[in-house]
Motif scaffolding. Structure first.
Motif, PDB file in Angstrom:
ATOM      1  N   PHE A  22      37.348  49.634  67.763  1.00 51.65           N
ATOM      2  CA  PHE A  22      38.175  50.362  66.797  1.00 51.65           C
ATOM      3  C   PHE A  22      39.073  49.393  66.019  1.00 51.65           C
ATOM      4  CE2 PHE A  22      41.879  52.735  65.419  1.00 51.65           C
ATOM      5  CZ  PHE A  22      41.302  53.871  64.872  1.00 51.65           C
ATOM      6  N   VAL A  23      39.699  48.468  66.726  1.00 47.62           N
ATOM      7  CA  VAL A  23      40.594  47.494  66.070  1.00 47.62           C
ATOM      8  C   VAL A  23      39.811  46.590  65.127  1.00 47.62           C
ATOM      9  CG1 VAL A  23      42.096  45.495  66.498  1.00 47.62           C
ATOM     10  CG2 VAL A  23      42.347  47.577  67.864  1.00 47.62           C
ATOM     11  N   VAL A  24      38.636  46.131  65.559  1.00 48.64           N
ATOM     12  CA  VAL A  24      37.801  45.296  64.683  1.00 48.64           C
ATOM     13  C   VAL A  24      37.400  46.085  63.438  1.00 48.64           C
ATOM     14  CG1 VAL A  24      35.542  44.169  64.488  1.00 48.64           C
ATOM     15  CG2 VAL A  24      36.964  43.775  66.504  1.00 48.64           C
ATOM     16  N   GLY A  25      37.054  47.346  63.616  1.00 49.89           N
ATOM     17  CA  GLY A  25      36.710  48.196  62.480  1.00 49.89           C
ATOM     18  C   GLY A  25      37.871  48.381  61.527  1.00 49.89           C
ATOM     19  N   LEU A  26      39.070  48.533  62.082  1.00 52.87           N
ATOM     20  CA  LEU A  26      40.264  48.675  61.238  1.00 52.87           C
ATOM     21  C   LEU A  26      40.503  47.413  60.411  1.00 52.87           C
ATOM     22  CD1 LEU A  26      42.722  50.422  60.493  1.00 52.87           C
ATOM     23  CD2 LEU A  26      43.930  49.342  62.392  1.00 52.87           C
ATOM     24  N   VAL A  27      40.331  46.253  61.037  1.00 49.63           N
ATOM     25  CA  VAL A  27      40.494  44.987  60.312  1.00 49.63           C
ATOM     26  C   VAL A  27      39.447  44.877  59.204  1.00 49.63           C
ATOM     27  CG1 VAL A  27      40.291  42.474  60.546  1.00 49.63           C
ATOM     28  CG2 VAL A  27      41.603  43.780  62.217  1.00 49.63           C
ATOM     29  N   LEU A  28      38.191  45.230  59.509  1.00 50.77           N
ATOM     30  CA  LEU A  28      37.142  45.181  58.492  1.00 50.77           C
ATOM     31  C   LEU A  28      37.446  46.141  57.342  1.00 50.77           C
ATOM     32  CD1 LEU A  28      33.892  45.062  60.678  1.00 50.77           C
ATOM     33  CD2 LEU A  28      34.889  43.212  59.327  1.00 50.77           C
ATOM     34  N   LEU A  29      37.959  47.309  57.662  1.00 47.85           N
ATOM     35  CA  LEU A  29      38.297  48.278  56.630  1.00 47.85           C
ATOM     36  C   LEU A  29      39.368  47.735  55.684  1.00 47.85           C
ATOM     37  CD1 LEU A  29      37.997  51.731  56.364  1.00 47.85           C
ATOM     38  CD2 LEU A  29      40.414  51.333  56.654  1.00 47.85           C
ATOM     39  N   VAL A  30      40.412  47.166  56.238  1.00 45.40           N
ATOM     40  CA  VAL A  30      41.506  46.639  55.414  1.00 45.40           C
ATOM     41  C   VAL A  30      41.052  45.429  54.610  1.00 45.40           C
ATOM     42  CG1 VAL A  30      43.791  45.559  55.513  1.00 45.40           C
ATOM     43  CG2 VAL A  30      43.295  47.564  56.919  1.00 45.40           C
ATOM     44  N   VAL A  31      40.327  44.509  55.250  1.00 43.64           N
ATOM     45  CA  VAL A  31      39.856  43.312  54.553  1.00 43.64           C
ATOM     46  C   VAL A  31      38.876  43.698  53.454  1.00 43.64           C
ATOM     47  CG1 VAL A  31      38.474  41.198  54.824  1.00 43.64           C
ATOM     48  CG2 VAL A  31      40.282  41.730  56.452  1.00 43.64           C
ATOM     49  N   GLY A  32      38.017  44.678  53.727  1.00 45.20           N
ATOM     50  CA  GLY A  32      37.043  45.121  52.728  1.00 45.20           C
ATOM     51  C   GLY A  32      37.698  45.713  51.495  1.00 45.20           C
ATOM     52  N   VAL A  33      38.810  46.393  51.674  1.00 47.38           N
ATOM     53  CA  VAL A  33      39.525  46.959  50.522  1.00 47.38           C
ATOM     54  C   VAL A  33      40.296  45.871  49.787  1.00 47.38           C
ATOM     55  CG1 VAL A  33      41.401  48.510  49.856  1.00 47.38           C
ATOM     56  CG2 VAL A  33      39.686  49.278  51.482  1.00 47.38           C
ATOM     57  N   ALA A  34      40.870  44.945  50.538  1.00 49.24           N
ATOM     58  CA  ALA A  34      41.727  43.925  49.936  1.00 49.24           C
ATOM     59  C   ALA A  34      40.944  42.850  49.176  1.00 49.24           C
ATOM     60  CB  ALA A  34      42.580  43.273  51.011  1.00 49.24           C
ATOM     61  N   VAL A  35      39.785  42.452  49.673  1.00 49.25           N
ATOM     62  CA  VAL A  35      39.028  41.355  49.068  1.00 49.25           C
ATOM     63  C   VAL A  35      37.972  41.962  48.139  1.00 49.25           C
ATOM     64  CG1 VAL A  35      37.591  39.340  49.518  1.00 49.25           C
ATOM     65  CG2 VAL A  35      39.415  39.929  51.111  1.00 49.25           C
ATOM     66  N   ARG A  36      38.235  41.849  46.860  1.00 50.25           N
ATOM     67  CA  ARG A  36      37.384  42.466  45.840  1.00 50.25           C
ATOM     68  C   ARG A  36      36.022  41.777  45.739  1.00 50.25           C
ATOM     69  NH1 ARG A  36      37.465  47.284  43.361  1.00 50.25           N
ATOM     70  NH2 ARG A  36      37.116  47.185  41.143  1.00 50.25           N
ATOM     71  N   GLN A  37      35.917  40.511  46.153  1.00 52.89           N
ATOM     72  CA  GLN A  37      34.650  39.792  46.060  1.00 52.89           C
ATOM     73  C   GLN A  37      33.600  40.327  47.050  1.00 52.89           C
ATOM     74  OE1 GLN A  37      37.565  38.180  46.444  1.00 52.89           O
ATOM     75  NE2 GLN A  37      37.831  36.968  44.609  1.00 52.89           N
ATOM     76  N   LEU A  38      34.032  41.055  48.062  1.00 56.44           N
ATOM     77  CA  LEU A  38      33.119  41.593  49.060  1.00 56.44           C
ATOM     78  C   LEU A  38      32.551  42.951  48.658  1.00 56.44           C
ATOM     79  CD1 LEU A  38      35.104  40.651  52.291  1.00 56.44           C
ATOM     80  CD2 LEU A  38      33.128  39.486  51.312  1.00 56.44           C
ATOM     81  N   TRP A  39      32.932  43.438  47.497  1.00 59.77           N
ATOM     82  CA  TRP A  39      32.455  44.748  47.045  1.00 59.77           C
ATOM     83  C   TRP A  39      31.075  44.595  46.427  1.00 59.77           C
ATOM     84  CZ3 TRP A  39      36.261  48.796  44.887  1.00 59.77           C
ATOM     85  CH2 TRP A  39      37.387  48.887  45.714  1.00 59.77           C
ATOM     86  N   LEU A  40      30.266  45.625  46.531  1.00 60.64           N
ATOM     87  CA  LEU A  40      28.958  45.662  45.913  1.00 60.64           C
ATOM     88  C   LEU A  40      29.055  46.659  44.757  1.00 60.64           C
ATOM     89  CD1 LEU A  40      26.053  44.585  46.126  1.00 60.64           C
ATOM     90  CD2 LEU A  40      25.537  46.555  47.567  1.00 60.64           C
ATOM     91  N   GLY A  41      29.301  46.133  43.573  1.00 61.41           N
ATOM     92  CA  GLY A  41      29.564  46.991  42.418  1.00 61.41           C
ATOM     93  C   GLY A  41      30.933  47.641  42.586  1.00 61.41           C
ATOM     94  N   ASN A  42      30.980  48.949  42.645  1.00 62.94           N
ATOM     95  CA  ASN A  42      32.240  49.664  42.883  1.00 62.94           C
ATOM     96  C   ASN A  42      32.327  50.180  44.311  1.00 62.94           C
ATOM     97  OD1 ASN A  42      33.234  49.319  40.322  1.00 62.94           O
ATOM     98  ND2 ASN A  42      32.315  51.211  39.545  1.00 62.94           N
ATOM     99  N   LEU A  43      31.523  49.642  45.205  1.00 60.40           N
ATOM    100  CA  LEU A  43      31.434  50.138  46.578  1.00 60.40           C
ATOM    101  C   LEU A  43      31.951  49.079  47.563  1.00 60.40           C
ATOM    102  CD1 LEU A  43      30.271  52.625  48.120  1.00 60.40           C
ATOM    103  CD2 LEU A  43      28.199  51.305  48.401  1.00 60.40           C
ATOM    104  N   PRO A  44      33.019  49.392  48.283  1.00 59.25           N
ATOM    105  CA  PRO A  44      33.539  48.435  49.275  1.00 59.25           C
ATOM    106  C   PRO A  44      32.699  48.490  50.565  1.00 59.25           C
ATOM    107  CG  PRO A  44      34.919  50.378  49.226  1.00 59.25           C
ATOM    108  CD  PRO A  44      33.870  50.552  48.168  1.00 59.25           C
TER     109      PRO A  44
END
Length: 127
Positions: A49-71
């Motif tokens: 759960f904690v790892v997932g929470l970190v991935l969720l926050v990092v995925g929203v914060a780092v725009r380069q990891l988005w695929l088009g408009n999809l985080p």
């Protein structure tokens, strides 16, 4: 909706009778992994759960990891959080004694069936 004490006792009697009649089938139906509470599974669920929470926050914060408009990383993080929560919650058991540890004799088996049939008849007679 939680079961009343009477319903819980009846369920425990049914479980004991099932284990007495066919322990192999009863253990197959009960399942091996999810029914037994373990501290290890709760800790694994919390860690995922904690790892997932970190991935969720990092995925929203780092725009380069988005695929088009999809985080994408955030979606993976959310799914990890969901899986970790399910893992942790399903590891919480009732804390009651297992029906496997209780022994019953053939006399109790027949008595149980007779008692259940008698209760069933009385219910219909009362209505």
């Amino acid at each position: 909706m939680p079961l009343s004490e009477h319903e819980q006792r009846l369920l425990e009697q049914i479980e004991r009778a099932l284990y007495a009649e066919d322990p192999k089938f009863a253990s197959t139906v009960r399942g091996k992994g999810l029914g037994k509470p373990t501290r290890r599974r709760r800790l694994q669920g919390a860690a995922i759960f904690v790892v997932g929470l970190v991935l969720l926050v990092v995925g929203v914060a780092v725009r380069q990891l988005w695929l088009g408009n999809l985080p994408v990383l955030s979606i993976v993080g959310f799914l990890a959080m969901l899986g970790g929560a399910v893992l942790a919650v399903t590891s919480i058991g009732s804390g009651g004694q297992s029906a496997e540890g209780k022994s019953s004799t053939g006399k109790e088996r027949g008595g149980f069936t007779n008692r259940m049939e008698e209760r069933f008849r009385r219910r219909f007679e009362q209505e």
